[in-house]
Motif scaffolding. Sequence first.
Motif, PDB file in Angstrom:
ATOM      1  N   GLU A 132      -2.510  -5.331  -1.609  1.00 37.02           N
ATOM      2  CA  GLU A 132      -3.273  -4.816  -2.737  1.00 37.02           C
ATOM      3  C   GLU A 132      -2.772  -3.458  -3.226  1.00 37.02           C
ATOM      4  O   GLU A 132      -2.826  -3.177  -4.425  1.00 37.02           O
ATOM      5  N   HIS A 133      -2.295  -2.627  -2.313  1.00 30.61           N
ATOM      6  CA  HIS A 133      -1.949  -1.257  -2.697  1.00 30.61           C
ATOM      7  C   HIS A 133      -0.937  -0.695  -1.712  1.00 30.61           C
ATOM      8  O   HIS A 133      -1.053  -0.886  -0.501  1.00 30.61           O
ATOM      9  N   THR A 169       0.801   6.087  -6.127  1.00 28.25           N
ATOM     10  CA  THR A 169       0.795   4.635  -5.954  1.00 28.25           C
ATOM     11  C   THR A 169       2.168   4.115  -6.339  1.00 28.25           C
ATOM     12  O   THR A 169       2.655   4.394  -7.441  1.00 28.25           O
ATOM     13  N   GLU A 229       0.921   4.411   3.038  1.00 22.83           N
ATOM     14  CA  GLU A 229      -0.337   3.721   3.321  1.00 22.83           C
ATOM     15  C   GLU A 229      -0.313   2.365   2.627  1.00 22.83           C
ATOM     16  O   GLU A 229       0.027   2.263   1.446  1.00 22.83           O
ATOM     17  N   SER A 233      -2.482  -1.269   1.867  1.00 26.91           N
ATOM     18  CA  SER A 233      -3.786  -1.924   1.849  1.00 26.91           C
ATOM     19  C   SER A 233      -3.583  -3.427   1.709  1.00 26.91           C
ATOM     20  O   SER A 233      -2.951  -3.893   0.757  1.00 26.91           O
ATOM     21  N   GLY A 241      -8.207  -5.698   1.632  1.00 27.38           N
ATOM     22  CA  GLY A 241      -9.295  -4.747   1.710  1.00 27.38           C
ATOM     23  C   GLY A 241      -9.219  -3.762   2.857  1.00 27.38           C
ATOM     24  O   GLY A 241     -10.073  -2.879   2.968  1.00 27.38           O
ATOM     25  N   ALA A 242      -8.236  -3.893   3.744  1.00 32.14           N
ATOM     26  CA  ALA A 242      -8.096  -2.992   4.889  1.00 32.14           C
ATOM     27  C   ALA A 242      -6.885  -2.090   4.678  1.00 32.14           C
ATOM     28  O   ALA A 242      -5.807  -2.563   4.321  1.00 32.14           O
ATOM     29  N   ARG A 243      -7.070  -0.790   4.883  1.00 30.02           N
ATOM     30  CA  ARG A 243      -5.973   0.172   4.734  1.00 30.02           C
ATOM     31  C   ARG A 243      -5.436   0.549   6.108  1.00 30.02           C
ATOM     32  O   ARG A 243      -6.181   0.689   7.064  1.00 30.02           O
ATOM     33  N   ASP A 244      -4.133   0.752   6.164  1.00 31.83           N
ATOM     34  CA  ASP A 244      -3.499   1.146   7.419  1.00 31.83           C
ATOM     35  C   ASP A 244      -2.396   2.152   7.116  1.00 31.83           C
ATOM     36  O   ASP A 244      -1.631   1.984   6.164  1.00 31.83           O
TER      37      ASP A 244
END
Length: 325
Positions: free
Chosen positions: A48-49, A77, A121, A123, A126-129
């Motif tokens: 997602e990101h 981004t 970073e 994503s 829905g989970a960022r790491d």
Amino acid sequence: MVFKRLLGAIGVGGPSVDTVLDGGAALPGGALAGRVLLRGGGAAVEVEHIGLELIARVEAEHAEGESEGTVVFERFTVGGGFRLGEHAERELPFSVPLPWETPVTELHGQPLGIVLGVRTEVSVAGARDKGDLDPLAVRPLPVQEAVLEALGGLGFGFRSADLEYGRIGGTGQQLPFYQEIELTPPPQYAHAVGEIELTFLASPTGVEVVLEADRRGGLHAAAHDALTRFIVRHEDAPARDWPAEVDGWIRQVTEHRDAYGSHAAYGHDGRPPAGLHSFDTHHSGPGLGTAVAAGAAGLALAVAGGMVAAEVVDEIGDFFEGEED
């Protein structure tokens, strides 16, 4: 290439990431270029990101003493909105602008002890790491290098450099911290000043040069700090007689008490700042202790009662390992 598996939020078997910066030191206000490399895990995922964070290790003064921590001073981004297949690989080139006030980490290829990093970073679902974390090297702008060279030619020696959390009142400072370069005076100034602290605040049009002199007391005067600033346009870098210019600056700040202010103008309020992360409080003590000997060719790294260049590199490595943990 060293890929880091994204485990914390995404789960075992998830994708991995490696960020590769283009070779060479970047310039304040210039482009930071590189590639984010993704490698798929055991199942396809929706990315997602993908973001980059610029991180600095800074110091803060407060009632309990001094603290060190990390500050994120810019975010970008660089990708997202695509599907990464099982064991697939994808490369995302990027080029992002560094803030003009990005601190200088090296001079003539030698580290000054300033620690900057680029953290990736990712994503997924829905989970960022947090992914890759890489050291960022920044060389001085032409005006900054000209001033440092002139100081070296005048006989000033490098004592240390650090990043201080706070703001210098009356300037155009944008970042929540500033770089402070501490210099020892040559004999012709030693009777008047014990130390010079130098700060560069660059902008698209030029550089504010802030000088603070730790002035010695005399028979009828107490010791005190004197602070003043000078503004130089970028196009003036090749045109000025820098040894004469800088000598005039030093004489102004050492011989006349400037009404510009004192160290109180730096904006410390006695409390640990909310924007400072990975906070570790301790009382004041010796810093990195790196020293730079002054010479006609400018400031060059040398050993002086503390940490040599190799030890600075070791400390930077330890810092990044700790951040990744």
